[in-house]
Design a protein around this motif. Structure first.
Motif, PDB file in Angstrom:
ATOM      1  N   LYS A   1      -1.241 -19.009  60.593  1.00  9.69           N
ATOM      2  CA  LYS A   1      -0.035 -19.525  59.954  1.00  9.69           C
ATOM      3  C   LYS A   1       0.662 -20.582  60.793  1.00  9.69           C
ATOM      4  N   GLN A   2       0.695 -20.399  62.099  1.00  8.95           N
ATOM      5  CA  GLN A   2       1.388 -21.348  62.974  1.00  8.95           C
ATOM      6  C   GLN A   2       0.400 -22.399  63.458  1.00  8.95           C
ATOM      7  N   THR A   3       0.605 -23.654  63.073  1.00  3.11           N
ATOM      8  CA  THR A   3      -0.343 -24.698  63.476  1.00  3.11           C
ATOM      9  C   THR A   3      -0.205 -25.058  64.952  1.00  3.11           C
ATOM     10  N   ARG A   4       0.993 -24.933  65.489  1.00  3.55           N
ATOM     11  CA  ARG A   4       1.286 -25.232  66.901  1.00  3.55           C
ATOM     12  C   ARG A   4       0.815 -26.627  67.295  1.00  3.55           C
ATOM     13  N   LYS A   5       1.132 -27.624  66.449  1.00  4.50           N
ATOM     14  CA  LYS A   5       0.776 -29.013  66.747  1.00  4.50           C
ATOM     15  C   LYS A   5       1.499 -29.480  67.996  1.00  4.50           C
ATOM     16  N   GLY A   6       0.749 -30.057  68.922  1.00  7.14           N
ATOM     17  CA  GLY A   6       1.323 -30.567  70.151  1.00  7.14           C
ATOM     18  C   GLY A   6       1.854 -29.503  71.084  1.00  7.14           C
ATOM     19  N   ASP A   7       1.554 -28.246  70.793  1.00  8.09           N
ATOM     20  CA  ASP A   7       2.078 -27.142  71.593  1.00  8.09           C
ATOM     21  C   ASP A   7       1.201 -26.905  72.824  1.00  8.09           C
ATOM     22  N   ILE A   8       1.757 -26.170  73.789  1.00 12.90           N
ATOM     23  CA  ILE A   8       1.021 -25.780  74.994  1.00 12.90           C
ATOM     24  C   ILE A   8       1.225 -24.280  75.222  1.00 12.90           C
ATOM     25  N   ILE A   9       0.130 -23.555  75.407  1.00 11.83           N
ATOM     26  CA  ILE A   9       0.198 -22.158  75.827  1.00 11.83           C
ATOM     27  C   ILE A   9      -0.105 -22.131  77.313  1.00 11.83           C
ATOM     28  N   ARG A  10       0.735 -21.501  78.083  1.00 10.93           N
ATOM     29  CA  ARG A  10       0.605 -21.515  79.544  1.00 10.93           C
ATOM     30  C   ARG A  10       0.414 -20.091  80.074  1.00 10.93           C
ATOM     31  N   TYR A  11      -0.593 -19.922  80.919  1.00  6.88           N
ATOM     32  CA  TYR A  11      -0.868 -18.636  81.559  1.00  6.88           C
ATOM     33  C   TYR A  11      -0.838 -18.813  83.069  1.00  6.88           C
ATOM     34  N   GLU A  12      -0.051 -18.002  83.735  1.00  2.37           N
ATOM     35  CA  GLU A  12      -0.017 -18.033  85.195  1.00  2.37           C
ATOM     36  C   GLU A  12      -0.814 -16.839  85.709  1.00  2.37           C
ATOM     37  N   LEU A  13      -2.048 -17.105  86.128  1.00  4.38           N
ATOM     38  CA  LEU A  13      -2.951 -16.085  86.634  1.00  4.38           C
ATOM     39  C   LEU A  13      -2.900 -16.066  88.159  1.00  4.38           C
ATOM     40  N   PRO A  14      -3.404 -15.007  88.797  1.00  3.60           N
ATOM     41  CA  PRO A  14      -3.347 -14.932  90.263  1.00  3.60           C
ATOM     42  C   PRO A  14      -4.036 -16.100  90.960  1.00  3.60           C
ATOM     43  N   ASP A  15      -5.130 -16.620  90.369  1.00  6.80           N
ATOM     44  CA  ASP A  15      -5.900 -17.662  91.039  1.00  6.80           C
ATOM     45  C   ASP A  15      -5.787 -19.035  90.373  1.00  6.80           C
ATOM     46  N   ALA A  16      -5.029 -19.134  89.293  1.00  7.42           N
ATOM     47  CA  ALA A  16      -4.944 -20.420  88.599  1.00  7.42           C
ATOM     48  C   ALA A  16      -3.842 -20.399  87.553  1.00  7.42           C
ATOM     49  N   VAL A  17      -3.440 -21.609  87.169  1.00  7.24           N
ATOM     50  CA  VAL A  17      -2.599 -21.787  85.991  1.00  7.24           C
ATOM     51  C   VAL A  17      -3.487 -22.384  84.907  1.00  7.24           C
ATOM     52  N   VAL A  18      -3.512 -21.739  83.758  1.00  6.47           N
ATOM     53  CA  VAL A  18      -4.335 -22.208  82.644  1.00  6.47           C
ATOM     54  C   VAL A  18      -3.416 -22.603  81.496  1.00  6.47           C
ATOM     55  N   GLU A  19      -3.609 -23.814  80.982  1.00  8.78           N
ATOM     56  CA  GLU A  19      -2.825 -24.292  79.851  1.00  8.78           C
ATOM     57  C   GLU A  19      -3.766 -24.661  78.711  1.00  8.78           C
TER      58      GLU A  19
END
Length: 294
Positions: free
Chosen positions: A55-73
């Motif tokens: 339902k949510q297209t999330r156009k131009g959006d960024i999901i950000r994860y802060e993991l112990p060994d990296a940041v993943v977007e």
């Protein structure tokens, strides 16, 4: 991708949709289902590198994860962020690449190319979807979103004073080579990204995991994510995650209370392929406990 399924009289678990009517027709070769679990030691099956909701297209959006060994977007384009259902096409690409590489190592075929050339009907067959017109339209939209979604990994390098960053697309390009007389997608050419190609081809022991083909029948995005999490973390054993950890790693925009309600419904249904789910009380809150069904 969309789903218009022909219902039958066979009782179906709540979490799974019925298989399509053409599911058992051997029209095309279908290899075992595989996925890439890691990139540079970072568990990509531990996080959602796509959106779970259609339902949510999330156009131009960024999901950000802060993991112990990296940041993943996870970054999306104007077509919207790829969904966990769009990712089925990537799973097909990985599976055919893994099969071709296995045959090459056995001396039964050439080194696989980075160009994956399926027919639209083959994609629907592999992903266990019917051959309706809506599915072909959904397939084309899925390719648009996949080409506009990429993963940015900023790895923490404790040996140096800087971080190593990389940008990794879900597909490196896709072309419609031909269409049928009715205008439906015919032949496709999908370019396999280097990070996937190298993970399967360049390693002596390919970085792939087998996945139950009933994964494609799982209805809800969260249920699919939980299966991926189970396959990576539990394997043939057991794993547990705090509810809040799952909430943080699935990329949802839902409030934790509503998310917990949905997760508890999955636990109550307890009908995912291969894995049993349970809730236990942890020191800092509820835990999702995943066990492989012996």
């Amino acid at each position: 991708m969309g789903e218009t399924i022909q219902e039958d009289s066979i009782p179906q678990p709540p979490s799974l949709r019925p298989a399509p009517a053409n599911d058992n027709q051997p029209d095309f070769f279908v290899p075992a289902l595989h996925d890439i679990p890691v990139k540079d030691g970072i568990g990509l099956m531990d996080i959602a590198v796509f959106r779970l909701s259609k339902k949510q297209t999330r156009k131009g959006d960024i999901i950000r994860y802060e993991l112990p060994d990296a940041v993943v977007e996870v970054v999306s384009s104007g077509h919207g962020m790829a969904t966990i259902y769009d990712y089925d096409i990537v799973l097909m690409m990985i599976s055919h690449l893994a099969d071709a590489m296995k045959r090459h190592r056995q001396g039964q075929g050439p080194m696989p190319s980075k160009k994956f050339r399926p027919h639209g009907a083959e994609v629907l067959k592999f992903c266990r979807m019917p051959y309706g017109g809506r599915q072909y339209i959904a397939l084309e939209h899925a390719l648009d979103r996949l080409q506009g979604t990429y993963i940015k990994i900023t790895a923490n390098d404790r040996q140096d004073s800087f971080r190593r960053s990389g940008y990794f697309p879900l597909v490196a390009g896709a072309t419609v080579v031909s269409r049928t007389k009715t205008g439906r997608l015919g032949s496709l050419e999908i370019t396999i990204p280097d990070w996937i190609y190298d993970g399967v081809v360049r390693h002596k022991v390919p970085e792939v995991l087998t996945v139950n083909p009933d994964y494609f029948l799982i209805r809800k995005g969260l249920a699919r994510f939980i299966y991926r999490l189970a396959r990576k973390a539990a394997g043939a054993g057991k794993a547990s995650y705090a509810f809040r950890t799952v909430h943080a790693r699935c990329g949802t925009t839902r409030q934790f209370k509503k998310f917990s309600h949905e997760l508890r419904q999955l636990i109550a249904d307890n009908d995912l392929p291969d894995y049993a789910l349970a809730e236990e009380e942890g020191r800092d809150g509820p835990l999702l406990v995943i066990r492989h069904r012996a």
